[in-house]
Each structure stands twice: as C-alpha cells, then as structure tokens.
Design a protein around this motif. Structure first.
Motif, PDB file in Angstrom:
ATOM      1  N   PRO A  12     -84.068   6.154  46.397  1.00 21.94           N
ATOM      2  CA  PRO A  12     -85.306   5.887  46.346  1.00 21.94           C
ATOM      3  C   PRO A  12     -85.809   4.740  45.783  1.00 21.94           C
ATOM      4  CG  PRO A  12     -84.742   8.270  45.614  1.00 21.94           C
ATOM      5  CD  PRO A  12     -83.387   7.511  45.737  1.00 21.94           C
ATOM      6  N   LEU A  13     -84.778   3.972  44.939  1.00 16.74           N
ATOM      7  CA  LEU A  13     -85.195   2.774  44.488  1.00 16.74           C
ATOM      8  C   LEU A  13     -84.936   1.536  45.226  1.00 16.74           C
ATOM      9  CD1 LEU A  13     -83.306   3.508  41.151  1.00 16.74           C
ATOM     10  CD2 LEU A  13     -85.771   4.083  41.509  1.00 16.74           C
ATOM     11  N   LEU A  14     -84.730   1.731  46.373  1.00 17.49           N
ATOM     12  CA  LEU A  14     -84.310   0.506  47.396  1.00 17.49           C
ATOM     13  C   LEU A  14     -85.710  -0.414  47.291  1.00 17.49           C
ATOM     14  CD1 LEU A  14     -82.390   2.231  50.276  1.00 17.49           C
ATOM     15  CD2 LEU A  14     -81.761   0.363  48.941  1.00 17.49           C
ATOM     16  N   GLY A  15     -85.689  -1.476  47.195  1.00 17.66           N
ATOM     17  CA  GLY A  15     -86.587  -2.585  47.056  1.00 17.66           C
ATOM     18  C   GLY A  15     -87.556  -2.649  45.978  1.00 17.66           C
ATOM     19  N   GLN A  16     -87.053  -1.770  44.972  1.00 14.77           N
ATOM     20  CA  GLN A  16     -87.723  -1.668  43.803  1.00 14.77           C
ATOM     21  C   GLN A  16     -87.230  -2.533  42.684  1.00 14.77           C
ATOM     22  OE1 GLN A  16     -89.091   2.044  42.431  1.00 14.77           O
ATOM     23  NE2 GLN A  16     -89.477   2.648  44.460  1.00 14.77           N
ATOM     24  N   ASP A  17     -87.792  -3.118  41.751  1.00 20.13           N
ATOM     25  CA  ASP A  17     -87.272  -3.975  40.769  1.00 20.13           C
ATOM     26  C   ASP A  17     -86.514  -2.971  39.409  1.00 20.13           C
ATOM     27  OD1 ASP A  17     -87.639  -6.278  42.108  1.00 20.13           O
ATOM     28  OD2 ASP A  17     -89.413  -6.922  40.676  1.00 20.13           O
ATOM     29  N   CYS A  18     -85.711  -3.594  39.020  1.00 12.62           N
ATOM     30  CA  CYS A  18     -84.998  -2.749  37.697  1.00 12.62           C
ATOM     31  C   CYS A  18     -84.892  -3.685  36.506  1.00 12.62           C
ATOM     32  CB  CYS A  18     -83.869  -2.047  37.767  1.00 12.62           C
ATOM     33  SG  CYS A  18     -82.674  -2.699  38.491  1.00 12.62           S
ATOM     34  N   VAL A  19     -84.826  -3.595  35.321  1.00 17.00           N
ATOM     35  CA  VAL A  19     -84.389  -4.678  34.366  1.00 17.00           C
ATOM     36  C   VAL A  19     -83.113  -4.444  33.526  1.00 17.00           C
ATOM     37  CG1 VAL A  19     -85.253  -5.487  32.179  1.00 17.00           C
ATOM     38  CG2 VAL A  19     -86.966  -4.983  33.991  1.00 17.00           C
ATOM     39  N   LEU A  20     -82.287  -5.349  33.694  1.00 17.72           N
ATOM     40  CA  LEU A  20     -80.934  -5.216  32.926  1.00 17.72           C
ATOM     41  C   LEU A  20     -81.239  -6.001  31.557  1.00 17.72           C
ATOM     42  CD1 LEU A  20     -77.977  -4.505  33.437  1.00 17.72           C
ATOM     43  CD2 LEU A  20     -77.779  -6.890  34.162  1.00 17.72           C
ATOM     44  N   ASP A  21     -80.918  -5.364  30.502  1.00 20.46           N
ATOM     45  CA  ASP A  21     -80.880  -5.821  29.166  1.00 20.46           C
ATOM     46  C   ASP A  21     -79.466  -6.340  29.012  1.00 20.46           C
ATOM     47  OD1 ASP A  21     -83.634  -4.911  28.758  1.00 20.46           O
ATOM     48  OD2 ASP A  21     -82.891  -3.178  27.664  1.00 20.46           O
ATOM     49  N   LEU A  22     -79.311  -7.824  29.060  1.00 26.29           N
ATOM     50  CA  LEU A  22     -77.969  -8.125  29.048  1.00 26.29           C
ATOM     51  C   LEU A  22     -77.690  -8.416  27.178  1.00 26.29           C
ATOM     52  CD1 LEU A  22     -78.345 -11.142  31.322  1.00 26.29           C
ATOM     53  CD2 LEU A  22     -76.772  -9.315  31.401  1.00 26.29           C
ATOM     54  N   THR A  23     -78.759  -8.733  26.489  1.00 26.69           N
ATOM     55  CA  THR A  23     -78.589  -8.707  25.163  1.00 26.69           C
ATOM     56  C   THR A  23     -79.853  -8.282  24.457  1.00 26.69           C
ATOM     57  OG1 THR A  23     -79.352 -10.890  24.688  1.00 26.69           O
ATOM     58  CG2 THR A  23     -76.997 -10.942  24.987  1.00 26.69           C
ATOM     59  N   SER A  24     -80.200  -8.192  23.251  1.00 32.56           N
ATOM     60  CA  SER A  24     -81.143  -7.704  22.577  1.00 32.56           C
ATOM     61  C   SER A  24     -82.389  -8.678  22.984  1.00 32.56           C
ATOM     62  CB  SER A  24     -81.272  -7.498  21.329  1.00 32.56           C
ATOM     63  OG  SER A  24     -80.740  -8.735  20.356  1.00 32.56           O
ATOM     64  N   GLU A  25     -82.169 -10.166  23.240  1.00 34.97           N
ATOM     65  CA  GLU A  25     -83.104 -11.076  23.431  1.00 34.97           C
ATOM     66  C   GLU A  25     -83.330 -11.563  24.853  1.00 34.97           C
ATOM     67  OE1 GLU A  25     -80.297 -12.021  21.400  1.00 34.97           O
ATOM     68  OE2 GLU A  25     -81.284 -10.953  19.729  1.00 34.97           O
ATOM     69  N   LEU A  26     -82.215 -11.064  25.631  1.00 36.90           N
ATOM     70  CA  LEU A  26     -82.192 -11.589  27.203  1.00 36.90           C
ATOM     71  C   LEU A  26     -82.285 -10.407  28.107  1.00 36.90           C
ATOM     72  CD1 LEU A  26     -82.326 -13.829  29.282  1.00 36.90           C
ATOM     73  CD2 LEU A  26     -79.520 -13.712  28.885  1.00 36.90           C
ATOM     74  N   SER A  27     -83.130 -10.344  28.929  1.00 35.82           N
ATOM     75  CA  SER A  27     -83.338  -9.303  30.057  1.00 35.82           C
ATOM     76  C   SER A  27     -83.664 -10.061  31.382  1.00 35.82           C
ATOM     77  CB  SER A  27     -84.457  -8.409  29.871  1.00 35.82           C
ATOM     78  OG  SER A  27     -84.182  -7.660  28.565  1.00 35.82           O
ATOM     79  N   VAL A  28     -82.843  -9.615  32.324  1.00 38.92           N
ATOM     80  CA  VAL A  28     -83.181 -10.145  33.822  1.00 38.92           C
ATOM     81  C   VAL A  28     -83.733  -9.103  34.732  1.00 38.92           C
ATOM     82  CG1 VAL A  28     -81.607 -11.899  33.646  1.00 38.92           C
ATOM     83  CG2 VAL A  28     -80.928  -9.759  34.395  1.00 38.92           C
TER      84      VAL A  28
END
Length: 106
Positions: A12-28
């Motif tokens: 159901p998430l196809l085409g939707q955005d998610c957020v990846l927290d690489l560090t406590s200061e950096l998310s993509v």
C-alpha cells in the motif's frame, strides 16, 4: 518488529515517501518504488512463516546519497522500523539522477 513485516505491509506504500534516519542529525526522504515477493528464496525444508521479499526505494535528487546503512525507517502509515539495512543498487530503469536502495527481508 522486523520479523513480522511482510510484502503486503509495503504494497500500500507504493509511490509514497518514507523517511530514513541515518543519524540523529541526518535524515533522507525515499520513495517506495517496487515490492517483490521472492518465494523461491525460502530455505529448503525451512519453517519460515514469512515469504522473503525485497523493496526498492528511490532517493530524491536533492537528498544526500549513501552506499549502505543500518537505520530507522519511518513509513507513511506511521510505522517505524528500527535496524533496517539498506544498500545502494543500480537503477532498474537506467536513470542515473536518483540513487536507488534495496531492503531485503528473508
């Protein structure tokens, strides 16, 4: 929680955005592009409950790229998956503008 996630949770998430927290200061921000079940990857004679699958995620052109990471993934339905391992893969479409990543669930 990672051991209970299935391909049906990501579809159901196809085409939707998610957020990846690489560090406590950096998310993509990544978009869920493809979900593939891989029943042929089950261990012979195994008692696995889940069918193995992988998820392809595409990065945004403006976001920093990375090679691999173990991080926290926040998906659009509010779920948080901690300790997911992503690795960068070649683009399945041949485009070079955005980085692509793969999540594998065995």
């Amino acid at each position: 929680m990672l051991n209970t996630v299935t391909a049906a949770d990501f579809e159901p998430l196809l085409g939707q955005d998610c957020v990846l927290d690489l560090t406590s200061e950096l998310s993509v921000r990544l978009s869920v592009e493809q979900v593939h079940s891989r029943p042929e990857c089950r261990m012979p004679g195994g008692e696995e409950m889940r069918t193995p699958f992988h998820v392809l995620l595409a990065g945004k052109e403006t976001e920093p790229a990375f090679h691999e990471a173990t991080a926290t993934l926040h998906v659009s339905d509010g779920a948080v998956l901690e300790g997911v391992y992503l690795c960068r893969v070649m683009s399945p479409t041949g485009e070079a503008e955005r980085p692509w990543y793969q999540l594998v669930f065995n």
